[in-house]
Design a protein around this motif. Sequence first.
Motif, mmCIF file in Angstrom:
data_model
loop_
_atom_site.group_PDB
_atom_site.id
_atom_site.type_symbol
_atom_site.label_atom_id
_atom_site.label_comp_id
_atom_site.label_asym_id
_atom_site.label_seq_id
_atom_site.Cartn_x
_atom_site.Cartn_y
_atom_site.Cartn_z
ATOM 1 N N UNK A 52 0.810 -1.219 0.000
ATOM 2 C CA UNK A 52 0.000 0.000 0.000
ATOM 3 C C UNK A 52 0.846 1.274 0.000
ATOM 4 N N UNK A 53 2.024 1.236 0.612
ATOM 5 C CA UNK A 53 2.851 2.427 0.747
ATOM 6 C C UNK A 53 3.814 2.670 -0.392
ATOM 7 N N UNK A 54 3.599 2.009 -1.524
ATOM 8 C CA UNK A 54 4.520 2.153 -2.654
ATOM 9 C C UNK A 54 3.762 2.068 -3.970
ATOM 10 N N UNK A 55 4.457 2.385 -5.034
ATOM 11 C CA UNK A 55 3.963 2.112 -6.382
ATOM 12 C C UNK A 55 4.967 1.175 -7.035
ATOM 13 N N UNK A 56 4.496 0.352 -7.939
ATOM 14 C CA UNK A 56 5.357 -0.638 -8.584
ATOM 15 C C UNK A 56 5.125 -0.620 -10.082
ATOM 16 N N UNK A 63 8.736 4.197 -3.181
ATOM 17 C CA UNK A 63 7.935 4.652 -2.043
ATOM 18 C C UNK A 63 7.004 5.797 -2.429
ATOM 19 N N UNK A 64 5.780 5.797 -1.872
ATOM 20 C CA UNK A 64 4.843 6.904 -2.081
ATOM 21 C C UNK A 64 5.230 8.117 -1.235
ATOM 22 N N UNK A 65 5.803 7.874 -0.052
ATOM 23 C CA UNK A 65 6.186 8.956 0.852
ATOM 24 C C UNK A 65 7.688 9.171 0.754
ATOM 25 N N UNK A 66 8.071 10.374 0.326
ATOM 26 C CA UNK A 66 9.481 10.716 0.212
ATOM 27 C C UNK A 66 10.141 10.627 1.591
ATOM 28 N N UNK A 67 11.279 9.983 1.647
ATOM 29 C CA UNK A 67 11.996 9.833 2.904
ATOM 30 C C UNK A 67 11.701 8.538 3.630
ATOM 31 N N UNK A 78 11.024 -10.119 -0.422
ATOM 32 C CA UNK A 78 9.969 -9.171 -0.063
ATOM 33 C C UNK A 78 10.590 -7.896 0.511
ATOM 34 N N UNK A 79 10.050 -6.738 0.095
ATOM 35 C CA UNK A 79 10.429 -5.461 0.702
ATOM 36 C C UNK A 79 9.576 -5.243 1.940
ATOM 37 N N UNK A 80 10.198 -4.693 2.997
ATOM 38 C CA UNK A 80 9.470 -4.326 4.208
ATOM 39 C C UNK A 80 9.811 -2.886 4.573
ATOM 40 N N UNK A 81 8.818 -2.164 5.033
ATOM 41 C CA UNK A 81 8.979 -0.780 5.448
ATOM 42 C C UNK A 81 9.670 -0.748 6.807
ATOM 43 N N UNK A 82 10.734 0.061 6.934
ATOM 44 C CA UNK A 82 11.467 0.122 8.198
ATOM 45 C C UNK A 82 11.503 1.524 8.793
ATOM 46 N N UNK A 83 11.196 2.567 8.002
ATOM 47 C CA UNK A 83 11.308 3.935 8.505
ATOM 48 C C UNK A 83 10.399 4.870 7.726
ATOM 49 N N UNK A 84 9.729 5.766 8.461
ATOM 50 C CA UNK A 84 8.919 6.832 7.853
ATOM 51 C C UNK A 84 9.464 8.170 8.351
ATOM 52 N N UNK A 100 2.079 -2.655 4.389
ATOM 53 C CA UNK A 100 3.072 -1.694 4.881
ATOM 54 C C UNK A 100 2.864 -0.326 4.243
ATOM 55 N N UNK A 101 2.894 0.741 5.088
ATOM 56 C CA UNK A 101 2.754 2.096 4.565
ATOM 57 C C UNK A 101 3.073 3.125 5.650
ATOM 58 N N UNK A 102 3.321 4.336 5.214
ATOM 59 C CA UNK A 102 3.473 5.486 6.101
ATOM 60 C C UNK A 102 2.164 6.267 6.033
ATOM 61 N N UNK A 103 1.602 6.610 7.205
ATOM 62 C CA UNK A 103 0.353 7.356 7.265
ATOM 63 C C UNK A 103 0.627 8.667 7.996
ATOM 64 N N UNK A 104 0.255 9.794 7.368
ATOM 65 C CA UNK A 104 0.483 11.105 7.960
ATOM 66 C C UNK A 104 -0.383 11.309 9.195
ATOM 67 N N UNK A 105 0.185 11.991 10.193
ATOM 68 C CA UNK A 105 -0.628 12.397 11.344
ATOM 69 C C UNK A 105 -1.725 13.306 10.812
#
Length: 170
Positions: A52-56, A63-67, A78-84, A100-105
């Motif tokens: 969910x947190x990327x495009x392929x 990654x959809x979220x820069x950084x 498999x890729x796994x998200x480790x840092x947002x 896996x994804x980064x969600x903004x506050x």
Amino acid sequence: LPTLQQTMTITCVACEPGWTRVTEGGLWTCRKCELSNYIIDPNRHKCEPCPDGATCDGNQLTPKVKGSVWDADVSTGVYRLSRCPPGYVLIRDEAFPVLDRCVACPPDTYSVDEALFGQRLWTRSVENYLNNTCKPCPRRAAMCVGADNLRPLPGTSPHSQCAECVCAMC
């Protein structure tokens, strides 16, 4: 009658990026990955669904979220998200890498810390991330539009009400 024997050398060509090795009936061929997939090593791994947190693009994960940081597990492919980045919560459930994804506050909350898997600002599901991770906006000192975006209110000092958010507001 004499028999004729001949020795032949067969060299198998590796699959190209964006393709995966498929074995059928003892023979292997290369099959193209779908656009909604990625693959780490076409000769060792299968095509994986895009999280969910990327495009392929059928080959790579972006990654959809820069950084944000995604780590490749070469044993599983498999890729796994480790840092947002600051202002985001890391959502990761070990059983479901595709989520896996980064969600903004959200608005009226903030975070000035990086989210690190297994350490801070991470949770297994998006349903409970607000309660445990994003901090409420200091109403008398700042305006929070979400993520790490804090702005001091006119006529207030960023240092007076919010010691944690001083760096983000200055």
